[in-house]
Enzyme design. Structure first.
Site, short mmCIF file in Angstrom:
data_model
loop_
_atom_site.label_atom_id
_atom_site.label_comp_id
_atom_site.label_asym_id
_atom_site.label_seq_id
_atom_site.Cartn_x
_atom_site.Cartn_y
_atom_site.Cartn_z
N GLN A 98 -3.77 -7.45 3.78
CA GLN A 98 -3.81 -8.85 3.36
C GLN A 98 -3.35 -9.72 4.53
OE1 GLN A 98 -0.84 -10.87 0.76
NE2 GLN A 98 -2.53 -10.98 -0.70
N TYR A 185 0.40 -20.63 -0.60
CA TYR A 185 0.44 -20.53 0.86
C TYR A 185 -0.67 -21.40 1.48
CZ TYR A 185 3.80 -16.89 -0.17
OH TYR A 185 4.91 -16.22 -0.65
N ARG A 232 -7.79 -13.21 -1.99
CA ARG A 232 -6.98 -13.32 -3.20
C ARG A 232 -6.82 -14.79 -3.57
NH1 ARG A 232 -0.88 -11.14 -4.91
NH2 ARG A 232 -1.71 -9.79 -6.54
N GLY A 322 1.28 -4.35 -9.27
CA GLY A 322 2.17 -4.73 -8.19
C GLY A 322 3.51 -4.06 -8.28
#
Length: 369
Positions: A98, A185, A232, A322
């Protein structure tokens, strides 16, 4: 006929040994951003997953919001990742990395020379934290610093950083890359009109606010091929002070249709309800499936029952887990056998120690005591 999520499958361009993915999770265990043997052990312990997506990986010195995260912008980092990738491939799993730029979710103590972090605008995430150094030099959570808005030219430079990191990922041996377009982000900061107050080609309309995301995707496609590129997203998420806005649904419909045309590897959606934020609205996955004709991964509050139901309803293709993977390296086997899960210890999520990292026991190891 129902789909067995534990059986091998070809999903788009991915050949996976099962339909379970390990979601990206920051673990902050890299000095100078260089992966090492401990990281290789950590990921290989969890390589029963058909697909592993690594923790967020820095694309440049200025992209970080957490100390000790890995990177993909130096030769030493590329060499370090080879250890991890080889260990995972030996277990028969695929591995994507990622690629991460945190934007305003950073602190001057993490930035080179102590400069301000950059963002879509100069609006500060005043109630959010980064992992850096306080005024006394003590490591820990610190309030995000006021950012500086990127110029249009600088936005294009960040796009190039994503593409260079993608090339480095392929050099290291990764099966592909996932752009971090979620969790408040940098990429998502551009999408949100209440954070993105720009008046240039990267602000205003849905098309303009989506431009940075799509240019980054296109640059990575040009660099390594669409079948190795993914992203994502967190529709309706609110992490790091991204407020809801009227055009959320229209924004993600536009993105889904644009990304469909590009034939990327997958879109990875996270339902942030599991992170104490907003849940995906009822029916959103159905609508998204109609907009996007490629592979969909879903993370957030997943269990075996929910995974099997959504996959068999055709709403998603891969179920991502996760935090449960942190404390259950044998998570796939536990799900398959309906064995109980070991709860994580959140105080051990970050830091340079191996405690809470590679020392979690499997169910079989515990049972044999």
């Amino acid at each position: 006929m129902s789909i067995d999520i534990f059986k091998p499958a070809q999903i788009g361009s991915l050949y996976l040994k099962n339909r379970i993915a390990m979601a990206p999770m920051t673990r902050a265990r890299n000095v100078n951003g260089i992966p090492n043997d401990n990281n290789a052990l950590y990921y290989s312990q969890r390589a029963d997953a058909g697909l592993i997506i690594t923790e967020g990986t820095a694309i440049s010195e200025t992209s970080k919001g957490v100390l000790y995260i890995p990177g993909l912008y130096t030769r030493e980092q590329i060499e370090g990742w080879k250890l991890v990738i080889d260990a995972v491939h030996q277990k028969g799993s695929k591995i994507f990395t990622q690629l991460w730029h945190v934007g305003r979710v950073s602190h001057t103590s993490i930035q080179p020379g102590g400069v301000a972090p950059v963002g879509a605008s100069d609006i500060q995430a005043e109630n959010s934290t980064a992992w850096g150094y306080d005024e006394n030099g003590k490591e820990g959570f610190v309030t995000c610093s006021k950012p500086r808005a990127l110029s249009a030219e600088e936005v294009r430079n960040v796009t190039n950083d994503f593409a260079e990191a993608a090339k480095n990922a392929v050099k290291a041996g990764f099966d592909g890359i996932e752009l971090h377009g979620a969790n408040g982000y940098l990429i998502e900061q551009f999408l949100n009109p209440l954070i993105n107050n720009r008046t240039d080609e990267y602000g205003g309309s849905i098309e303009n606010r989506s431009r940075f995301l799509l240019e980054a995707i296109d640059a990575c496609i040009d660099a390594i091929g669409a079948e190795k590129v993914a992203i994502r997203l967190t529709p309706y998420g609110g992490l790091h002070e991204l407020p809801h806005y009227e055009e959320i649904e229209a924004t993600y419909e536009y993105l889904a249709k644009e990304l469909s045309q590009r034939k990327i590897a997958y879109i990875h959606i996270m339902d942030q309800q599991s992170r104490g934020s907003f849940a995906l609205p009822e029916g959103f996955l159905n609508r998204f499936r109609n907009w996007y004709d490629g592979t969909i991964i879903l993370a957030g509050g997943m269990n075996r029952e929910k995974s099997e139901r959504l996959i068999n309803e055709g709403l998603i293709d891969i179920a991502a887990f996760g935090e449960s993977f942190i404390s259950n390296p044998d998570l796939v086997e536990r799900l398959q056998n309906n064995w109980p899960l070991t709860p994580p210890k959140r105080e051990l999520h970050y830091g340079l120690t191996l405690d809470g990292y590679t020392n979690w026991e499997t169910y079989t190891e515990k049972a044999n005591y």
